[in-house]
Design a protein around this motif. Structure first.
Motif, PDB file in Angstrom:
ATOM      1  N   LYS A 193       0.813  -1.221   0.000  1.00 16.86           N
ATOM      2  CA  LYS A 193       0.000   0.000   0.000  1.00 16.86           C
ATOM      3  C   LYS A 193       0.852   1.281   0.000  1.00 16.86           C
ATOM      4  CE  LYS A 193      -3.979  -2.235   2.133  1.00 16.86           C
ATOM      5  NZ  LYS A 193      -5.060  -2.148   3.126  1.00 16.86           N
ATOM      6  N   LYS A 194       2.055   1.174  -0.562  1.00 15.64           N
ATOM      7  CA  LYS A 194       2.939   2.332  -0.612  1.00 15.64           C
ATOM      8  C   LYS A 194       3.022   2.962  -2.008  1.00 15.64           C
ATOM      9  CE  LYS A 194       5.890   0.898   3.236  1.00 15.64           C
ATOM     10  NZ  LYS A 194       7.268   0.556   3.659  1.00 15.64           N
ATOM     11  N   THR A 195       2.561   2.253  -3.024  1.00 22.26           N
ATOM     12  CA  THR A 195       2.625   2.760  -4.395  1.00 22.26           C
ATOM     13  C   THR A 195       1.255   2.641  -5.045  1.00 22.26           C
ATOM     14  OG1 THR A 195       4.938   2.080  -4.617  1.00 22.26           O
ATOM     15  CG2 THR A 195       3.730   2.563  -6.646  1.00 22.26           C
ATOM     16  N   MET A 196       0.804   3.737  -5.629  1.00 28.44           N
ATOM     17  CA  MET A 196      -0.458   3.756  -6.362  1.00 28.44           C
ATOM     18  C   MET A 196      -0.161   3.775  -7.853  1.00 28.44           C
ATOM     19  SD  MET A 196      -3.785   6.054  -5.523  1.00 28.44           S
ATOM     20  CE  MET A 196      -3.385   7.542  -6.406  1.00 28.44           C
ATOM     21  N   ILE A 197      -0.956   3.034  -8.611  1.00 32.25           N
ATOM     22  CA  ILE A 197      -0.749   2.897 -10.055  1.00 32.25           C
ATOM     23  C   ILE A 197      -2.009   3.358 -10.761  1.00 32.25           C
ATOM     24  CG2 ILE A 197      -0.250   1.291 -11.924  1.00 32.25           C
ATOM     25  CD1 ILE A 197       0.880  -0.493  -9.407  1.00 32.25           C
ATOM     26  N   LEU A 198      -1.889   4.392 -11.583  1.00 28.31           N
ATOM     27  CA  LEU A 198      -2.990   4.896 -12.393  1.00 28.31           C
ATOM     28  C   LEU A 198      -2.674   4.563 -13.841  1.00 28.31           C
ATOM     29  CD1 LEU A 198      -2.438   6.927  -9.880  1.00 28.31           C
ATOM     30  CD2 LEU A 198      -4.170   8.320 -10.960  1.00 28.31           C
ATOM     31  N   ALA A 199      -3.594   3.907 -14.523  1.00 32.29           N
ATOM     32  CA  ALA A 199      -3.316   3.406 -15.869  1.00 32.29           C
ATOM     33  C   ALA A 199      -4.402   3.811 -16.849  1.00 32.29           C
ATOM     34  CB  ALA A 199      -3.180   1.883 -15.851  1.00 32.29           C
ATOM     35  N   VAL A 200      -3.959   4.192 -18.043  1.00 30.90           N
ATOM     36  CA  VAL A 200      -4.853   4.458 -19.173  1.00 30.90           C
ATOM     37  C   VAL A 200      -4.298   3.713 -20.379  1.00 30.90           C
ATOM     38  CG1 VAL A 200      -5.663   6.197 -20.807  1.00 30.90           C
ATOM     39  CG2 VAL A 200      -5.702   6.684 -18.364  1.00 30.90           C
ATOM     40  N   VAL A 201      -5.159   2.988 -21.071  1.00 32.54           N
ATOM     41  CA  VAL A 201      -4.789   2.281 -22.295  1.00 32.54           C
ATOM     42  C   VAL A 201      -5.587   2.877 -23.447  1.00 32.54           C
ATOM     43  CG1 VAL A 201      -4.752   0.073 -23.501  1.00 32.54           C
ATOM     44  CG2 VAL A 201      -4.201   0.170 -21.064  1.00 32.54           C
ATOM     45  N   ASP A 202      -4.886   3.310 -24.486  1.00 33.30           N
ATOM     46  CA  ASP A 202      -5.573   3.835 -25.674  1.00 33.30           C
ATOM     47  C   ASP A 202      -6.256   2.700 -26.430  1.00 33.30           C
ATOM     48  OD1 ASP A 202      -4.603   6.322 -25.035  1.00 33.30           O
ATOM     49  OD2 ASP A 202      -2.904   6.217 -26.421  1.00 33.30           O
ATOM     50  N   GLY A 203      -7.256   3.030 -27.226  1.00 36.42           N
ATOM     51  CA  GLY A 203      -7.947   2.005 -27.998  1.00 36.42           C
ATOM     52  C   GLY A 203      -8.785   2.585 -29.108  1.00 36.42           C
TER      53      GLY A 203
END
Length: 794
Positions: free
Chosen positions: A310-320
């Motif tokens: 719980k020390k790193t947050m990951i925000l992700a966007v994938v194009d399509g």
């Protein structure tokens, strides 16, 4: 829990920070899709956004096509980092683009948030908590979860339930359907606060008027009826019709106290922010067998997750939904999040909403960094914003910037540095305090201006106090051609247009010219040029500007006025022809002569090259003459083989004996992947008969990179294709082929030649150190054949 509604008036904290520095990495594996998908190539673009936040852009080329992935990785232990759920300044009901939401809130980066009502006014489907304040209630959907972050920045995946009541002075109660939601019939009471916007939703004329209770300081100010009403800046509105409306009218009068009991389970009192989402993609490192909220298909996607500690947050966007990126299924998105370290992940709104905004440190405003579906940002209800809290500090690092790091030989290049502190805040410095140097006797600096003297690669070093930065540069070989962009200009009287002049050297490398290196000539009464800026005259006129560098010249054709007409290429051709006659000067772009061509000596490896070849049909006289001349020349040097860069159709007997001997031993493209290692050269035969290399057989990409990797330094390599890369159905695949070949030409000093058929006319060019030869075939307008002679592998 009992959540006092007064918390909804808390204020949001704002801040900003710049970001920094991009570079490319070659990765070994990063394909997160199904077992049938094979990774062919990838590259990674990484830069710090601020202290504690990093952007990663990943481009994958696989057996199924292209994939573009964007990640923001946030160190939740960083004191510099703050996160929140944010809306546009007009409230969550007035949807805004992500870039505007991020800019208005002073964030440095952000992604789109919750699913929402696709209308205006709008509202998110799930919960929103910002700065510890309940902005919008949970949607009470069991198939959709939420993300939360405590005041101690501990992330959580939540499954929330909401129940609320309005309590009248007489003790009677009525259920609250939602807070800042678009109502479904309004039979129950809805609460609207200033976070929603300036007014409540305007209900359709088909629905009876609502009863509105205007509240301030938990007291009834008035009770009214209508289709909509203004929301007081320091109060809230209770709205309902039917049973809910009757409750408000029958149990309250002006001046009465009002109590709101808001219960959310589990307790959210320790949450600084919360955001509704869709299905849980990953939980405790496991991807569920089925998703509670499944959005089918291959689409653009957005997700949020965090690591096991719980020390790193990951925000992700994938194009399509575009050639550059096919998108992902929901399961592929779950695999992507887990592959990047997320033990917990939540699906957010995707499709046209999928957007990521961040700010390169050399730019003043955040910008959209992904390629949104449809090319236009969708207006959204809320977003997750990343803020930087640390103030500016002392200079910690430098980044060298220039118009281009390719420099024409005998030309100039101006350099500057951008200074930043340990959190990548930009720091203003006096550029005159920076000392400049260059390696390898490439040239010499006059203050920050490099005068390029010798061709080759080198390093520029900038020093400010005791801090240094370096960058690689390349000084071009002998200049071979000039070009202007744009080379055709249609401009209104009095308007300005910036022109850019480029030098291309004998190896096909390109560099922009500084204004100090350009000599301009204006032909016709079309205006004037200062620096690289053209200012059009105030009258309709046609003419040209001619740019000179050394002995080279090039031109751009201009039409001033006639802006009510659409001008085609023929219009500009006629202007060019008229100017050429008046000046006795062609006014044409200069051409590059490939100086690798030398007379055949008879030694080394000799081979002929044909375009597509037919045995079974009579040849026209021109092509038959071409073949016989080619055969005579080839047989004189006893070619070891001949190459067909196109299609081969065998059938009828060839009568000419010389041609029989010439064609007896040939190697052709278009028949699968093949490689031939000769003493003096290596031949790689590629098959793009189905439109591209990947579409024909994607394994060719793997073998091609393997063979280029094992080729000895300074090796001569011939790539034989049955079509020009420009004719691939996927233009990105053409660009990738050119990029990979240029990389190996530079890194391993390979002498690379692409030979391809299907052309109408013979053409030879060189670009970024890679030669390209187009060979016409039997049906071409100008049929031709080539003889190659390789001396010692060079």
């Amino acid at each position: 829990m009992l959540h006092r509604f007064i918390d909804i008036f808390a204020k949001r904290r704002k801040g900003f920070i710049p970001l920094l520095l991009a570079f490319l990495l070659a990765l070994s594996s990063m394909c997160s899709a199904s077992a049938q998908e094979v990774l062919l190539y990838n590259e990674k673009d990484v830069f710090p956004v601020t202290g504690g936040a990093t952007y990663e852009g990943i481009t994958l080329f696989t057996s199924l096509g292209w994939q573009k992935i964007h990640l923001l990785k946030v160190d939740l232990t960083s004191e510099n980092i703050e996160l929140d759920v944010i809306n546009g300044t007009q409230g969550l009901s007035q949807r805004q683009s992500l870039s505007k939401i991020v800019t208005e809130n002073g964030a440095i980066a952000g992604i789109n948030g919750d699913f929402f009502i696709m209308a205006t006014p709008s509202s998110p489907i799930g919960i929103q908590v910002s700065q510890g304040k309940l902005v919008s209630s949970p949607g009470n959907r069991s198939d959709m979860a939420a993300f939360g972050l405590t005041f101690d920045k501990i992330p959580q995946i939540l499954r929330l339930q909401f129940y609320g009541q309005v309590v009248a002075p007489n003790g009677n109660t009525s259920e609250i359907a939602g807070i800042n939601k678009i109502g479904a019939g309004y039979e129950k009471i809805y609460v609207y606060t200033p976070d929603f916007g300036k007014t409540t939703p305007t209900i359709p004329t088909s629905i009876p008027s609502l009863t509105f209770a205007v509240c301030r300081d938990d007291q009834i100010i008035s009770i009214q009826e209508g289709k909509t009403i203004d929301i007081p800046e320091d109060g809230y509105i209770l709205a309902a019709r039917g049973a809910g409306g009757e409750f408000l009218k029958n149990n309250f009068t002006s001046g009465d106290p009002v109590t709101l009991n808001l219960n959310i389970n589990p307790d959210i009192s320790n949450l600084k922010m919360a955001l509704g989402g869709g299905a849980v993609l990953v939980e405790n490192g496991q991807i569920p067998a089925s998703f509670s909220h499944d959005i089918p298909g291959t689409n653009p996607r957005t997700a949020i997750g965090f690591t096991q500690d719980k020390k790193t947050m990951i925000l992700a966007v994938v194009d399509g939904r575009q050639n550059e990126s096919r998108g992902m299924t929901q399961r592929e998105m779950a695999e992507l999040m887990r592959n990047h370290g997320a033990s917990f992940a939540l699906n957010l709104d995707g499709g046209g909403s999928s957007t990521m905004v961040t700010r390169p440190f050399y730019e003043k405003e955040p910008k959209v960094i992904n390629s949104v579906s449809g090319g236009v940002q969708r207006l959204i209800s809320n977003a997750i914003g990343i803020f930087a809290k640390a103030p500016k500090g002392n200079v910690h690092g430098l980044k060298i910037v220039a118009n281009s790091f390719n420099i024409p030989k005998s030309g100039h290049r101006s350099f500057e540095v951008q200074a930043y502190d340990q959190n990548y805040n930009l720091i203003d410095i006096n550029q005159e305090d920076v000392k400049w140097s260059v390696s390898d006797n490439i040239g010499a600096f006059d203050k920050n201006m490099l005068i390029a003297q010798n061709s080759g690669y080198g390093k520029v070093t900038a020093t400010y106090n005791d801090i240094q930065a370096t960058c690689d540069i390349y000084v071009l070989q002998e200049a071979a051609a000039l070009s202007i962009s744009p080379d055709k200009v249609h401009i209104a009287p009095g308007e300005n247009k910036d022109l850019e002049v480029f030098v291309t050297d004998v190896k096909g490398f390109k560099a922009p010219l500084e204004t100090v290196d350009i000599q301009w000539q204006v032909v016709g009464d079309i205006g004037s040029i200062t620096g690289n800026r053209l200012t059009a005259s105030n009258q309709t006129a046609a003419g040209a500007v001619i740019a000179s560098f050394g002995d080279l010249k090039t031109s751009a054709i201009l039409q001033v006025g006639l802006n009510d007409k659409a001008l085609d290429d023929s219009h500009f051709y006629n202007i060019r022809a008229e100017i050429a006659r008046s000046l006795n000067y062609p006014v044409l772009p200069s051409l590059i002569v490939d100086k690798s061509n030398k007379p055949v000596t008879g030694n080394g490896l000799t081979f002929g090259v044909f375009g597509n070849l037919h045995y079974s049909v009579p040849y026209n006289s021109i092509y038959e003459k071409t073949l016989n001349l080619a055969a005579a020349n080839m047989n004189k040097y006893k070619p070891k083989m001949n190459v067909i860069a196109g299609s081969v159709f065998a059938g009828a007997k060839v009568d000419d004996l010389a041609l029989q001997n010439t064609l007896k031993n040939y190697k052709a493209a278009g028949n699968g992947y093949g490689v031939l290692w000769e003493d003096d050269a290596t031949f790689i035969f590629l098959d793009a008969s189905k439109g591209s290399i990947r579409l024909t057989n994607y394994n060719q990409w793997i073998r091609l990179q393997q063979d280029l990797e094992k080729a000895p330094v300074n090796r001569t390599m011939f790539l034989v294709l049955d079509r020009a890369p420009e004719n691939f159905t996927d233009p990105l695949e053409k660009e990738l082929l050119n990029k990979i070949l240029a990389k190996y030409a530079k890194d391993k000093k390979l002498d690379i030649w692409m030979l391809h058929g299907g052309a109408d006319r013979f053409n030879a060019k060189v670009e970024n150190g890679v030669h390209s030869i187009s060979i016409p075939g039997v049906n071409a307008k100008e049929p031709a054949a080539c003889v190659f002679n390789i001396q010692g592998g060079n």
